[in-house]
Design a protein around this motif. Structure first.
Motif, PDB file in Angstrom:
ATOM      1  N   HIS A 174       0.852  -1.194   0.000  1.00  0.00           N
ATOM      2  CA  HIS A 174       0.000   0.000   0.000  1.00  0.00           C
ATOM      3  C   HIS A 174       0.889   1.246   0.000  1.00  0.00           C
ATOM      4  N   SER A 175       0.734   2.077  -1.015  1.00  0.00           N
ATOM      5  CA  SER A 175       1.671   3.189  -1.223  1.00  0.00           C
ATOM      6  C   SER A 175       0.975   4.499  -1.551  1.00  0.00           C
ATOM      7  N   ILE A 176       1.657   5.583  -1.199  1.00  0.00           N
ATOM      8  CA  ILE A 176       1.294   6.924  -1.643  1.00  0.00           C
ATOM      9  C   ILE A 176       2.418   7.398  -2.546  1.00  0.00           C
ATOM     10  N   MET A 177       2.087   7.785  -3.769  1.00  0.00           N
ATOM     11  CA  MET A 177       3.101   8.251  -4.709  1.00  0.00           C
ATOM     12  C   MET A 177       3.448   9.697  -4.349  1.00  0.00           C
TER      13      MET A 177
ATOM     14  N   LEU B 141       8.924  12.715 -12.567  1.00  0.00           N
ATOM     15  CA  LEU B 141      10.119  11.890 -12.643  1.00  0.00           C
ATOM     16  C   LEU B 141      10.692  11.575 -11.262  1.00  0.00           C
ATOM     17  N   PHE B 142      10.286  12.328 -10.239  1.00  0.00           N
ATOM     18  CA  PHE B 142      10.897  12.202  -8.913  1.00  0.00           C
ATOM     19  C   PHE B 142       9.938  11.587  -7.889  1.00  0.00           C
ATOM     20  N   VAL B 143       8.812  11.097  -8.362  1.00  0.00           N
ATOM     21  CA  VAL B 143       7.833  10.480  -7.472  1.00  0.00           C
ATOM     22  C   VAL B 143       8.289   9.085  -7.060  1.00  0.00           C
TER      23      VAL B 143
ATOM     24  N   HIS C 291       1.182  17.594  -6.144  1.00  0.00           N
ATOM     25  CA  HIS C 291       1.999  16.429  -5.826  1.00  0.00           C
ATOM     26  C   HIS C 291       2.141  16.339  -4.310  1.00  0.00           C
ATOM     27  N   VAL C 292       2.149  15.129  -3.786  1.00  0.00           N
ATOM     28  CA  VAL C 292       2.405  14.929  -2.366  1.00  0.00           C
ATOM     29  C   VAL C 292       3.904  14.998  -2.128  1.00  0.00           C
TER      30      VAL C 292
END
Length: 250
Positions: free
Chosen positions: A186-189, A207-209, A228-229
């Motif tokens: 389970h992930s948050i990008m 590109l940096f996520v 973006h988070v």
């Protein structure tokens, strides 16, 4: 160096790869395990292929005077679980060809690296090696982090969560960044805070996520920057995101 998009690889190309190697779709489930194939390939060459859980390597060889001579090598790495193995192989091949050590080379995940081995025989197959390596990358890694611009717009509302959802209700602003990845859980990008400035200078934040464990993001906190988070965590270019495995949830 270039970015490869999903729509550059047709289903016909994927089908061709399946037929050549009789690939049954199964990949090793644990880091370090490897499945190997070696089959006759195009233009009188042979293809030797090693598949791991998040990394593959493929070598094109040709029988020259009774000896299998390598002409081209390509490998791809999806996540940090196999990153050290991938980098060790790349460095070993590079050093064996050039006689010098490879330094300052730290590609961002996910990546594909091609290593042509200069010879007249390589020039005879150079016409198709680029397309071959792109096809291999998307066929085996098929990672959303290198999606096309068109797919990118749709990605905000699409998750490849394999039918899984996080067991707790997520804050509304995190929902569009949630994903379930087989290798990461389970992930948050999100973008690591320590490389945000570099991402801003680059101009392409996507590109940096990196896939942050959901539990880590909820515990440590986050902020939103340009849709973006951003989350604070250690990050090394040679190792990627460095978060304690205790935060992983599958």
């Amino acid at each position: 160096m270039r970015r490869t998009y999903r729509d550059e690889v047709s289903e016909e190309s994927r089908k061709m790869i399946r037929e050549y190697i009789k690939f049954d779709g199964r990949k090793p489930s644990e880091p370090g395990m490897c499945r190997s194939y070696e089959v006759p390939f195009m233009d009188g060459t042979d293809l030797k292929l090693g598949i791991r859980s998040g990394f593959y390597d493929a070598t094109i060889t040709k029988n020259i005077q009774g000896e299998k001579v390598p002409l081209f090598m390509t490998c791809g790495c999806r996540d940090k679980s196999e990153l050290s193995n991938a980098m060790n192989l790349i460095k070993m091949i590079y050093e064996s060809i050039t006689g010098t050590k490879l330094a300052g080379f730290a590609p961002l995940l996910p990546f594909i690296v091609d290593i042509p081995i200069p010879s007249l025989d390589f020039m005879k197959i150079a016409e198709w090696t680029g397309g071959f390596s792109r096809c291999m990358g998307w066929f085996f890694l098929d990672d959303d982090a290198a999606r096309s611009a068109d797919t990118d717009k749709k990605r905000k509302k699409k998750v490849s969560n394999l039918g899984k959802r996080y067991y707790k209700k997520l804050p509304e602003e995190l929902e569009e960044f949630y994903d379930y990845l087989p290798d990461c859980g389970h992930s948050i990008m999100a973008i690591p805070e320590c490389i945000l400035e570099k991402a801003i200078k680059n101009g392409n934040l996507d590109l940096f996520v990196c896939p942050f464990p959901v539990k880590y993001v909820l515990e440590k906190g986050y902020r939103i920057y340009e849709n973006h988070v951003v989350c604070d965590a250690k990050y090394r270019e040679d190792m990627g995101l460095m978060v304690d495995g205790d935060y992983d949830e599958f």
